[in-house]
Design an enzyme around this catalytic site. Structure first.
Site, PDB file in Angstrom:
ATOM      1  N   GLU A 104     -51.131-114.267 -19.422  1.00  0.00           N
ATOM      2  CA  GLU A 104     -51.183-115.121 -18.232  1.00  0.00           C
ATOM      3  C   GLU A 104     -52.629-115.365 -17.807  1.00  0.00           C
ATOM      4  OE1 GLU A 104     -47.248-114.180 -15.681  1.00  0.00           O
ATOM      5  OE2 GLU A 104     -48.573-112.447 -15.961  1.00  0.00           O
ATOM      6  N   LYS A 126     -43.507-119.927  -9.785  1.00  0.00           N
ATOM      7  CA  LYS A 126     -43.806-119.962 -11.214  1.00  0.00           C
ATOM      8  C   LYS A 126     -42.601-120.640 -11.875  1.00  0.00           C
ATOM      9  CE  LYS A 126     -46.488-115.843 -12.274  1.00  0.00           C
ATOM     10  NZ  LYS A 126     -46.407-114.533 -12.938  1.00  0.00           N
TER      11      LYS A 126
END
Length: 155
Positions: free
Chosen positions: A51, A130
């Site tokens: 990420e 997200k």
């Protein structure tokens, strides 16, 4: 008479008191709101190393309590919050550094910065989503929503 019966017998006292407590907080806030929905950014926040290297999409929604009466009556930008400035602040947090591990921390940073730099904002709700999360099952998005009040606010 029928109203008394309904309140006593059909509405649970605990539920009614919780509802009244919630409505008093809502009624004490400014009714006017500025909102920005669906702000899409590519950021590098997250716990996993991937990420932080590859990044991912984030969607941000905000809603700010601001008295808009003066702006509405005068058509003066100085009497409201400049949306462009707020967008730039959010973009800087979402796409800039430092990177945060938790989206809770990202939401807190957005709320704090906007409340600090825009004195007309009395409270703010920030949602950070997200949309593409690697979990074991289908989902539309994952996210957090926080509500913060300006320390200078009397509401």
């Amino acid at each position: 008479m029928l109203a008394n019966y309904l309140v006593k017998n059909l509405l649970k006292p605990k539920l009614l008191s919780r509802s009244l407590a919630t409505s008093s907080r809502i009624n004490s806030t400014i009714g006017d709101r500025i909102f920005m929905k669906g702000l899409l950014f590519h950021g590098y926040h997250g716990v996993l190393p991937e990420e932080n290297v590859l990044g991912q999409k984030f969607v941000v929604d905000i809603s700010m309590s601001v008295c808009l009466k003066q702006a509405g009556e005068t058509d003066d930008l100085n009497q409201t919050v400049n949306y462009s400035d707020v967008y730039s602040q959010i973009r800087g947090i979402m796409e800039g550094t430092p990177h945060h591990q938790l989206i809770e921390s990202v939401a807190e940073k957005i709320a704090g910065e906007i409340l600090e730099t825009h004195p007309l904002v009395k409270d703010i709700t920030v949602s950070v989503h997200k949309p593409h999360v690697a979990l074991y099952g289908p989902l539309e998005s994952l996210g957090v929503e926080i509500w913060r009040q300006s320390p200078a606010s009397n509401i």
